[in-house]
Design an enzyme around this catalytic site. Sequence first.
Site, PDB file in Angstrom:
ATOM      1  N   ARG A 190      -3.153  -0.660   5.558  1.00 24.11           N
ATOM      2  CA  ARG A 190      -3.748  -1.757   4.787  1.00 24.11           C
ATOM      3  C   ARG A 190      -2.799  -2.911   4.509  1.00 24.11           C
ATOM      4  NH1 ARG A 190      -5.778   1.699  -0.085  1.00 24.11           N
ATOM      5  NH2 ARG A 190      -3.822   2.707   0.494  1.00 24.11           N
ATOM      6  N   CYS A 192       0.866  -1.175   0.000  1.00 22.92           N
ATOM      7  CA  CYS A 192       0.000   0.000   0.000  1.00 22.92           C
ATOM      8  C   CYS A 192       0.908   1.232   0.000  1.00 22.92           C
ATOM      9  CB  CYS A 192      -0.984   0.002   1.170  1.00 22.92           C
ATOM     10  SG  CYS A 192      -0.262   0.234   2.801  1.00 22.92           S
ATOM     11  N   ASP A 207      -8.421   3.721   1.853  1.00 24.19           N
ATOM     12  CA  ASP A 207      -7.360   3.899   2.835  1.00 24.19           C
ATOM     13  C   ASP A 207      -7.949   4.410   4.151  1.00 24.19           C
ATOM     14  OD1 ASP A 207      -5.091   4.490   4.307  1.00 24.19           O
ATOM     15  OD2 ASP A 207      -4.040   5.386   2.598  1.00 24.19           O
TER      16      ASP A 207
END
Length: 160
Positions: free
Chosen positions: A14, A8, A123
Site C-alpha cells: 500500500r 504501511c 491490506d
Amino acid sequence: MIKVLFICHGNICRSPMGMFILRNLVKERGLQDQFVIDSAATSYEEIGNPIYPPAKRKLAEKGIRAEGHHARRMERSDYQKYDYLIGMEQYNIRNMMRILGADPDNKVSRLLDHGKRPRDIDDPWYTGDFETAYRDILEGCEALLDEIMEKDFGGRKYER
C-alpha cells in the site's frame, strides 16, 4: 517543497502504491519539482525488499511504473523531514505514533481521512484484492493532492 511520506506495515504494497500513484498525479500536472514523495514501513519484516509483485503489476496495468523501490522502516527523524505522514489504516497510525512519540504539528493522518468517505484501506497482502486497494489509494491521493493544492498552493486546483 511539499514532502509526503506514505506508511504501511511492510512498505511493499500500500505505501509504495501510494508513493507511485501520487508521484504520477503530480507529474501529470507538471508539479514533480514541487514535491518529495516517499514511503516507509512501521515494521522491520520486509526491509530491503522491492514492491510486492502483484502491487507492481496492478500499477503497471494502470500505466504507472514502479521501479527502484526498496522497503525501509520509518524513523522518528522522518517527522522533521516530511510535511505529511500518511498511514493506510488505523493500525498503521497506532504504530506510527509508537515510533514518533507525538504529533504536535498534526502531520499524521490516514490517507482516506482526506476524502469524502474516511475509512481504512485493507491490506491486499492479506485480501489479494489489489484492484480495490488501487482504487482506494487513488481516491485518497487525489483528495490529498486537492487538499495540498488548497492549503499549500493558494487554492490552485488542477485539472483531472
